[in-house]
Scaffold this active site. Sequence first.
Site, PDB file in Angstrom:
ATOM      1  N   GLY A 134     -18.597  -5.202 -28.408  1.00 29.41           N
ATOM      2  CA  GLY A 134     -17.547  -4.203 -28.587  1.00 29.41           C
ATOM      3  C   GLY A 134     -16.408  -4.432 -27.598  1.00 29.41           C
ATOM      4  O   GLY A 134     -15.234  -4.286 -27.937  1.00 29.41           O
ATOM      5  N   TRP A 191     -14.421  -7.358 -28.771  1.00 26.83           N
ATOM      6  CA  TRP A 191     -13.581  -7.005 -29.927  1.00 26.83           C
ATOM      7  C   TRP A 191     -12.170  -6.627 -29.453  1.00 26.83           C
ATOM      8  O   TRP A 191     -11.182  -6.904 -30.130  1.00 26.83           O
ATOM      9  CB  TRP A 191     -14.209  -5.818 -30.670  1.00 26.83           C
ATOM     10  CG  TRP A 191     -13.392  -5.330 -31.836  1.00 26.83           C
ATOM     11  CD1 TRP A 191     -13.456  -5.763 -33.132  1.00 26.83           C
ATOM     12  CD2 TRP A 191     -12.375  -4.319 -31.822  1.00 26.83           C
ATOM     13  NE1 TRP A 191     -12.556  -5.095 -33.911  1.00 26.83           N
ATOM     14  CE2 TRP A 191     -11.875  -4.197 -33.132  1.00 26.83           C
ATOM     15  CE3 TRP A 191     -11.840  -3.500 -30.826  1.00 26.83           C
ATOM     16  CZ2 TRP A 191     -10.876  -3.298 -33.474  1.00 26.83           C
ATOM     17  CZ3 TRP A 191     -10.836  -2.608 -31.162  1.00 26.83           C
ATOM     18  CH2 TRP A 191     -10.367  -2.511 -32.474  1.00 26.83           C
ATOM     19  N   HIS A 192     -12.095  -6.005 -28.267  1.00 33.07           N
ATOM     20  CA  HIS A 192     -10.797  -5.537 -27.777  1.00 33.07           C
ATOM     21  C   HIS A 192      -9.884  -6.663 -27.327  1.00 33.07           C
ATOM     22  O   HIS A 192      -8.673  -6.483 -27.250  1.00 33.07           O
ATOM     23  CB  HIS A 192     -10.987  -4.545 -26.618  1.00 33.07           C
ATOM     24  CG  HIS A 192     -11.462  -3.211 -27.082  1.00 33.07           C
ATOM     25  ND1 HIS A 192     -12.783  -2.952 -27.355  1.00 33.07           N
ATOM     26  CD2 HIS A 192     -10.789  -2.053 -27.355  1.00 33.07           C
ATOM     27  CE1 HIS A 192     -12.907  -1.698 -27.764  1.00 33.07           C
ATOM     28  NE2 HIS A 192     -11.722  -1.142 -27.776  1.00 33.07           N
ATOM     29  N   GLY A 193     -10.445  -7.806 -27.020  1.00 30.06           N
ATOM     30  CA  GLY A 193      -9.584  -8.896 -26.600  1.00 30.06           C
ATOM     31  C   GLY A 193     -10.374 -10.094 -26.145  1.00 30.06           C
ATOM     32  O   GLY A 193     -11.544  -9.971 -25.742  1.00 30.06           O
ATOM     33  N   PHE A 245      -5.203  -5.747 -30.473  1.00 23.86           N
ATOM     34  CA  PHE A 245      -6.645  -5.934 -30.676  1.00 23.86           C
ATOM     35  C   PHE A 245      -6.925  -6.135 -32.151  1.00 23.86           C
ATOM     36  O   PHE A 245      -7.165  -6.986 -32.711  1.00 23.86           O
ATOM     37  CB  PHE A 245      -7.430  -4.720 -30.211  1.00 23.86           C
ATOM     38  CG  PHE A 245      -7.118  -4.297 -28.817  1.00 23.86           C
ATOM     39  CD1 PHE A 245      -6.832  -5.260 -27.855  1.00 23.86           C
ATOM     40  CD2 PHE A 245      -7.080  -2.981 -28.458  1.00 23.86           C
ATOM     41  CE1 PHE A 245      -6.530  -4.871 -26.567  1.00 23.86           C
ATOM     42  CE2 PHE A 245      -6.785  -2.585 -27.165  1.00 23.86           C
ATOM     43  CZ  PHE A 245      -6.503  -3.530 -26.222  1.00 23.86           C
TER      44      PHE A 245
END
Lengths: 468, 341
Positions: A321, A324-326, A468
């Site tokens: 997770g 996923w943001h970067g 993102f």
Amino acid sequence: MQFDSFTFLLFFVLVLAGAAFTRGWGARKNLLLVASYVFYGAWSPAFTLLLAGASVIDWFLARRIHAAATQPQRRFWLAASIVLNIGTLALFKYGPFLHANLALALAAVGVHIDPWSLGLVLPVGISFYTFQSVSYTFDVYRRRVEPIHSLRDFCLFVAFFPQLVAGPIVRFTQFAPQLVEPRAPSWSGLAHGAVWMVWGLFEKIVLADTVFAPVADAAWSNLAGLSSSSALAASLAFAGQIFCDFAGYSCCAIGAARCLGFDLPLNFRNPYAAVGFSDFWKRWHISLSTWLRDYLYIALGGNRGGRWRTYRNLMLTMLLGGLWHGAGWNFVVWGGCHGVLLVLERLARGEREGATNEPSGLSRLVWAGATLLAVVALWIPFRSPDFASTAMFLQAFTLSWKPLDFSAVCALTAFAAIVLVQWLLRDRSLDALVARAPMPVLAAALATLLVLIVLSPGDTHAFIYFQF
Amino acid sequence: MPSSTSSSEPRALGVAWLLAVVLAAVVLFALDRHGRGLGMPAGLIDSMQLWSIQRDRVYGEDPEPVVFIGASRSAYGIDPKTWRSLLPQTKPVMLSLNGRHPIALLRDLAADPEFRGLVVCDVDTHGLLQRWWDMQQEYVDYYHQRWNLNWRVHRLALNAWQRASVLANPALGWKAGLQRWVEGGTVYIPVTRIDSNRSGEILFDRFDPAASAKAFDDDAERKMREPRPTVDEFMADARQIQVWVKQIQDRGGDVVFFQPPVSGRVEALEHEYFDRASYWDAFAALDGIHALHFDDVPAMRRLETPDHSHVRPQLRPELTRLLAEELARRRWLDATTTGVR
């Protein structure tokens, strides 16, 4: 196209008028699909091909999964969908990151490889629509939904412009019924949708861009000049900025969809009033956290394999997770720390099992304070470009305390107000507030929001979550 | 249970919206009048988006683009309308940025295979040093990474809003107002004016030019106290710039480096700190480099600079004419554009 631009205002008025005057549900869906691609193409027309390609392939693969005679065949088509979707995401988003880490690892054993030279630009919103699309093939594989017959309807599900570039990540089960039953703009939908949009614009333009961003940006662009007070103000300012930026976008998305007669799921529910970390993730970016729960955590086994397997699954889910943001280790660390906190919370609450799991009274306040403190602290590595910057920022907390300037005081006050309001309205929605408000009060509140939005001119900032 | 006037009913919400819009319009109109009463003019505010609209215009061959890059001396000194009237076969494009030396943009234009125009680069010896090359890179990056049709339409609409209402100025925003209320102080009235083509002028009647001249002099003195780069170091930087110039020339374009008139200690920075023969003239002597110093044009030398760094707005047409004539005289303009009227 951004919600806080004149271009969107013009575009949205045209789409609303078009949707209102177009006869026939099929024609209206055609209009919305074209509008969604125009909306997306405003960033880069070339990326509409990627969006269309991903939609067509997943529509086709879901049908193959459904038509497959054997389980291995079903699994094969699902794997094809995952490989294509995640592969595309990996190429555009994680390519340079993976390459750089591979180069580092190989350099350690004396092998040198050329630097990443593809120079790909990250398509805006790719993480959102990829997750939305891949959840559909998963659901078809799990026999939760039947594959959709209409390619046009599936493309509209993936590309529906209010939620296309920054969510909420909508499930097919949430959207499919809305594609069946005809819907059109109505006065009631417009009035309610406009409330959500104005609230979202207030959060984005007035709070995120005008109050919080200048303080956070100034601090992170001059780490050497930080004092303990300015570091504290900046960390709270970024906590306010990222909430108002992202929640503001989600509110605009929900509002725009409502104006067109559609319903999108809530993405934020007063997260800074969370009591505990699992509560936080039930309130922050809800559509992502439930996606991770349903398609990753449960797929890994969830809590079915005993305590340690549950902890492992939690950690893996939060690490991915974070990623996923970067494409950066700072995001992995951020996710990992949240994973550790979730595990620790389970451990702490597990000891009290048999009694109630929800803290109450003073311990409730302590939990809430600890949650907020940890969440704010973990935004520091999230915001910092690298570990050295994180270390420099944290080091500033040991330095002297200096008087804060007006902008910092303003940001601190606004953040305190947000926490207080979220605490007081912890489980209430904007709709409930609007429904209960006396008309003159609501009119005055809406007028105030409009005036503050107009009186917040400045550079238009990209929404943080677009990257993102 | 909602009250009879609660907003749960669509009709009540509709009435609330109607009231809200009327109330907001009344308040904003009153604030606009108040702002004008304080002396705030409605006008355009420069931004990366306004700059990018001009950046889009550097392409094409007929009319030939003449791209002004540099800092405030050309932004507030060159008048594109005068240039266009003198050289109608050309298309002046103003990309100069207040307070930022322009080499990043020169580098960007050199790397742009579609650019074939003439660059007029307002820069002094100081601005040629490598340490200042990246000052405009932020704008270059914005143009290549974020600029698109969406923002173009937005900015054109914003132009209309900024021309119509003083509330578009951040100085009249709620946050600035709150700050004035808490800390005291008066509204900041802009001392420059800019057109949609990004040419502008400094409004010397709105501030004390002597104080501004002192500030510029002090800044020049501060720079002169810094260690001076050796001629070899300077020429190493200059030769890299020469490479970018050559890239533009190879495509049929050209570059002219131009020092607009200055005075006071600002001028001393060029004469005392950087010995002209060893720095500027050595740079000008490099193969393919065209460099014009205001000192070499007596009429330009005489132009008044009240703050020691910028010409009076009334002198912008004169400075523009002198520049065009001098470039034509030196045959640094394209053969088709040399007939200055």
